[in-house]
Structures are given as C-alpha cells and as structure tokens.
Design a protein around this motif. Structure first.
Motif, PDB file in Angstrom:
ATOM      1  N   ARG A   1      -3.266  -1.388  -6.693  1.00  0.00           N
ATOM      2  CA  ARG A   1      -2.270  -0.375  -7.064  1.00  0.00           C
ATOM      3  C   ARG A   1      -0.940  -0.696  -6.384  1.00  0.00           C
ATOM      4  O   ARG A   1      -0.909  -1.110  -5.238  1.00  0.00           O
ATOM      5  CB  ARG A   1      -2.759   1.015  -6.661  1.00  0.00           C
ATOM      6  CG  ARG A   1      -1.824   2.129  -7.103  1.00  0.00           C
ATOM      7  CD  ARG A   1      -2.379   3.481  -6.665  1.00  0.00           C
ATOM      8  NE  ARG A   1      -1.439   4.533  -7.014  1.00  0.00           N
ATOM      9  CZ  ARG A   1      -1.604   5.813  -6.724  1.00  0.00           C
ATOM     10  NH1 ARG A   1      -2.691   6.199  -6.089  1.00  0.00           N
ATOM     11  NH2 ARG A   1      -0.703   6.699  -7.065  1.00  0.00           N
ATOM     12  N   SER A   3       2.242  -0.499  -4.296  1.00  0.00           N
ATOM     13  CA  SER A   3       2.545   0.269  -3.082  1.00  0.00           C
ATOM     14  C   SER A   3       4.032   0.305  -2.765  1.00  0.00           C
ATOM     15  O   SER A   3       4.499   1.223  -2.086  1.00  0.00           O
ATOM     16  CB  SER A   3       1.777  -0.306  -1.886  1.00  0.00           C
ATOM     17  OG  SER A   3       2.147  -1.656  -1.653  1.00  0.00           O
ATOM     18  N   GLN A  41       1.179   4.529  -3.000  1.00  0.00           N
ATOM     19  CA  GLN A  41      -0.249   4.759  -3.180  1.00  0.00           C
ATOM     20  C   GLN A  41      -0.702   6.113  -2.639  1.00  0.00           C
ATOM     21  O   GLN A  41      -1.833   6.535  -2.878  1.00  0.00           O
ATOM     22  CB  GLN A  41      -1.064   3.629  -2.525  1.00  0.00           C
ATOM     23  CG  GLN A  41      -1.075   3.668  -0.995  1.00  0.00           C
ATOM     24  CD  GLN A  41       0.145   2.997  -0.388  1.00  0.00           C
ATOM     25  OE1 GLN A  41       1.147   2.787  -1.068  1.00  0.00           O
ATOM     26  NE2 GLN A  41       0.054   2.652   0.887  1.00  0.00           N
TER      27      GLN A  41
END
Length: 206
Positions: A1, A3, A41
């Motif tokens: 994901r 960040s 995140q």
C-alpha cells in the motif's frame, strides 16, 4: 500500500541572448513548489510543503551547423553550470528537511549539452530531433557539522523526438526520453533508494 506521495511543481523562465549568429548565452531560472504527504497507510497523514526560488542554469550554446534550404539539419553543442540560487536549509518544526524537499541543491554543477535536428521540407514539415545532456554534480554542506556533505547523483538525459503539422495552425510533438542518475551520497556514502533509470513517453500539441 502506498505510504508516501510527493508532488513537484516548477515554473521556469528561459532567457536567451545571441552573442553572434552562432553563439548564444542562455539562462534558466526557476520557482519550485514541493509537497510530501507521509503516513498514508494510517488515518493520520502528515503533509509538508516548501516553496522557493530554485537553482539557475547558465549555458553557452554554439551552432556547429545552421539549418539551410540546401542542407536541412542543425547541430549545436553547449556547456555551462548550475548556480545554487535556491535555499538548501529550510526547516519544519525546527528540523532541517531532507535534501529532496529543498528548492535548491546548495551545490555548483557542470553541464554538457548537444542538440541535433533534421527537417524534411518542402515535401513535409516533419522534424526529427535528439537532445542529450550530462550533469556533473558538486557537493554541498547541509550544516556546520562534520560528516554532513550531500551530493546529488550525476545525471544523463537523452531525448529523441519528432514533430509535424497536425491541422491548420496545430502541430504535435512526440518524444521518448531516457534518464540515468547515479546514487546520491552523504559524506561519500551512497544512499539507498536513490539513483536509477527511467523512461518517459512525452506527447504534446501546440
């Protein structure tokens, strides 16, 4: 994901003065705005924005061969330097920001440049061109403390492009660009996640 997200906006002012029919003095001045958002995140991201005058590029360019009707190509070469006009010591909450968030680099750099273009008039307005540049970066001290000498990586950029009429007063350009940068160094130690190779496809309409 994801960040971290970074955005850079640059406003450039190009000035050119013909010293002779073949020799030109050029200057490129910039204003830089950078934004970095970290912590994507989680639910508490942090955004930092910096603005300021960037470094300036001064170059001498010499036309080796002029584009003429009987010999429809142009060849030019150049050399110059980048002067550290921009700030390199901006802080946030009393902490000095990373070098990649500063408007300037704090260092003097050397430049080599070349340009070649070939036109195909009068049968067509097609123009094919290639530009190459090589930047040799200098070092900059980020503070008065020893062991804080920063050096951005040397950089080679090569661009191959084509341009032509599109419709009436409209024309297009299509460029493929390759960029190679060596790793950045801090106190002569290579930094991870810096440097690399990139390829760009750049279409345009004017």
């Amino acid at each position: 994901r994801e960040s971290v997200q970074r955005n850079t906006k640059s406003s450039l002012l190009d000035l050119h003065y013909g010293l002779t029919n073949r020799l030109t003095l050029s200057g490129t001045f910039s204003f830089i705005s950078k934004t970095r958002t970290s912590g994507l995140q989680n639910n508490n991201p942090t955004t930092i924005t910096t603005n300021g005058v960037g470094d300036a590029l001064i170059m001498l360019k010499y036309v080796v061969h002029q584009n003429t009707y009987n010999s429809q190509y142009q060849l030019a070469i150049g050399t110059g330097f980048k002067a550290p006009f921009g700030d390199f010591d901006l802080t946030a909450n009393g902490i000095q920001l990373n070098a990649d968030m500063q408007p300037g680099t704090g260092a003097w750099d050397g430049f080599l440049w070349s340009y070649f273009s070939k036109t195909f008039a009068p049968k067509t307005s097609l123009n094919v061109f290639m530009a190459n540049s090589y930047k040799i970066t200098g070092e900059a001290s980020r503070s008065d403390q020893p062991g804080d000498i920063y050096k951005f990586g040397n950089e080679f950029v090569s661009t191959l492009g084509v341009g032509n009429e599109l419709y009436k007063k409209f024309s297009y350009t299509f460029m493929i660009q390759y960029r190679h940068t060596t790793s950045h160094k801090l106190d002569d130690r290579s930094l991870a996640n810096t440097g690399g190779e990139w390829a760009y496809i750049i279409p345009g309409i004017s």
